[in-house]
Design an enzyme around this catalytic site. Structure first.
Site, PDB file in Angstrom:
ATOM      1  N   ASP A 180      -2.025  -2.522  -4.890  1.00  0.00           N
ATOM      2  CA  ASP A 180      -3.339  -2.961  -6.288  1.00  0.00           C
ATOM      3  C   ASP A 180      -3.515  -4.271  -6.401  1.00  0.00           C
ATOM      4  O   ASP A 180      -4.498  -4.022  -6.447  1.00  0.00           O
ATOM      5  CB  ASP A 180      -1.968  -2.084  -7.534  1.00  0.00           C
ATOM      6  N   TYR A 199       2.258   8.929   6.704  1.00  0.00           N
ATOM      7  CA  TYR A 199       1.257   9.551   7.623  1.00  0.00           C
ATOM      8  C   TYR A 199       2.473  10.973   9.055  1.00  0.00           C
ATOM      9  O   TYR A 199       2.614  11.008   9.398  1.00  0.00           O
ATOM     10  CB  TYR A 199       0.603   9.136   8.361  1.00  0.00           C
ATOM     11  N   LYS A 230       3.957  -2.117  -1.592  1.00  0.00           N
ATOM     12  CA  LYS A 230       4.657  -1.524  -3.463  1.00  0.00           C
ATOM     13  C   LYS A 230       5.783  -1.486  -3.818  1.00  0.00           C
ATOM     14  O   LYS A 230       6.829  -1.214  -4.217  1.00  0.00           O
ATOM     15  CB  LYS A 230       3.368  -0.599  -3.308  1.00  0.00           C
ATOM     16  N   ASP A 249     -11.179   1.217   4.703  1.00  0.00           N
ATOM     17  CA  ASP A 249     -12.789   2.070   3.769  1.00  0.00           C
ATOM     18  C   ASP A 249     -13.418   0.711   2.984  1.00  0.00           C
ATOM     19  O   ASP A 249     -14.076   0.863   2.486  1.00  0.00           O
ATOM     20  CB  ASP A 249     -11.981   2.761   2.749  1.00  0.00           C
ATOM     21  N   ASP A 287      -4.945   2.847   5.566  1.00  0.00           N
ATOM     22  CA  ASP A 287      -6.208   3.226   5.521  1.00  0.00           C
ATOM     23  C   ASP A 287      -6.695   2.755   4.573  1.00  0.00           C
ATOM     24  O   ASP A 287      -8.397   3.073   4.410  1.00  0.00           O
ATOM     25  CB  ASP A 287      -5.510   4.910   5.600  1.00  0.00           C
TER      26      ASP A 287
END
Ligand code: NAD
Length: 343
Positions: free
Chosen positions: A211, A132, A178, A239, A235
């Site tokens: 993941d 971002y 990751k 959700d 983010d």
């Protein structure tokens, strides 16, 4: 003791003005019944609706208004997607006020479908860097580069925030990254979290790849307490977390820095529902509750939380996303009634 706070209110776009209106009415009733609490609301313009008038979605006068307040309640805003358009208002405010911690609680709620009955976790997302940082380049018409900036300083700062939060909860932090692929950037992030963890011996810290975490949030969400991760991963995970506990209409968020806090629902402006008085206001009301906690007004926060729990338990006032047909205002009125009953 008399406690006065100046609250900036940015209604935003789409369903924003409708859900923010309910949250402000709830706050107004809460201040009337909470001894010594005084909230003054100052409305500011921001969002897509400003671009034609001001050439920006965040006019300078709104930034000045925020600077004169203790905290901000922000409605969702429509973000233009063209490459030369102004960046998201939320991202700009986070940068200006250095709101480095994005906090998104995720909890099973009464009488609301959830994938498991006993979920109670918080996602702590680094809010200022990662993908971002907004640094993207077109190398040629068919090749683009985005910079994923990760620093030890910002990673340790968010790690401490998560660890302090975990100390007050179930004392368990999961660091999500990751590093097997993003060895440099997520190596820095992961190492910073484990370095900061040495200052918090009572907190157990482990780690998972993003993941695997996305899968485990569906399979065994009840196992997690505080999840700390980088900007984009956080983010997306939040959700997902909202969806496993009843949907985005209930998911609240806070953006906190050392000197300011901005509180907003996780959801966006949902343009197709705008102006129809049908959006669920609870995500914004719970964001207002987080604002009360941030201001140290725990009694006010508790009043809001209890009202939400009671309205959900009763199941009479429910918007379409929870299988009901109540309006945004119906839910607001039910919440207000509950708060007034308590005093
Ligand atoms: P969205 O969250 O606005 O809507 C997705 C769907 O979720 C909606 O169609 C609706 O079915 C449901 N929904 C969302 N909020 C709801 C509510 N309160 N009650 C009931 N149902 C609700 O996501 P989107 O469609 O991807 O984005 C729309 C716009 O919002 C975009 O311009 C996006 O950039 C922006 N956005 C802004 C913010 C923010 O201001 N912080 C956050 C996310 C998205």
């Amino acid at each position: 003791m008399y406690r006065a706070y100046r609250i900036a209110v940015l209604p935003g776009d789409g369903i924003g003005p409708e859900v923010v209106d309910v949250a402000v009415k709830v706050l107004d009733v809460v201040q009337r019944v909470t001894k010594g609490l005084n909230l003054s609301f100052f409305y500011g313009e921001a969002g897509y609706n400003c671009i034609e008038k001001y050439g920006t979605n965040l006019p300078q006068k709104t930034i000045d208004l925020l600077r004169e307040t203790h905290a901000c309640l922000k409605g969702p805003m429509t973000t233009p997607e063209e490459p030369d358009a102004p960046p998201s208002v939320a991202v700009t405010i986070r940068k200006i006020f250095n709101l480095y911690a994005n906090i998104r609680p995720c909890k099973s709620l009464p009488n609301v479908w959830a994938i498991k009955p006993n979920i109670d976790l918080v996602i702590v997302r680094e809010n200022t860097e990662g993908l971002y940082s907004g640094k993207e380049f077109e190398v040629s018409s068919d090749k683009g580069i985005a910079l994923r900036i990760i620093t030890s300083e910002a990673s340790e700062r968010i790690a401490r925030f998560a660890l302090k939060l975990a100390e007050k909860r179930r004392k368990y932090v999961t660091c999500v990254h990751k590093r097997n692929i993003l060895r440099v950037t997520d190596g820095i992030f992961r190492d910073a979290v484990f370095r900061a963890a040495r200052e918090f011996p009572s907190v157990h810290v482990d780690e998972d790849h993003i993941d695997a975490m996305a899968m485990r949030l569906i399979k065994e969400p009840e196992k997690f307490d505080v999840i700390v991760t980088t900007n984009l991963f956080g983010d997306i995970l939040s959700d997902e977390a909202a969806q496993i506990t009843g949907g985005i209409g209930l998911a609240a968020g806070a953006n906190i820095g050392d000197n300011y806090g901005m509180f907003e629902p996780v959801h966006g402006s949902a343009p197709k529902h705008a102006g129809k008085n049908r959006a669920n206001p609870i995500a914004t009301v719970l964001s207002a509750k987080m604002m009360m906690e941030y201001l140290g007004e725990n009694e006010a926060a508790k009043l809001i939380e209890e009202a939400v729990m009671e309205v959900l338990s009763e199941g009479k006032a429910r918007t379409y996303d929870l299988g009901g047909n109540s309006t945004t205002q119906d839910v607001g009125n039910a919440l207000i009634e509950k708060i007034l009953q308590k005093k």
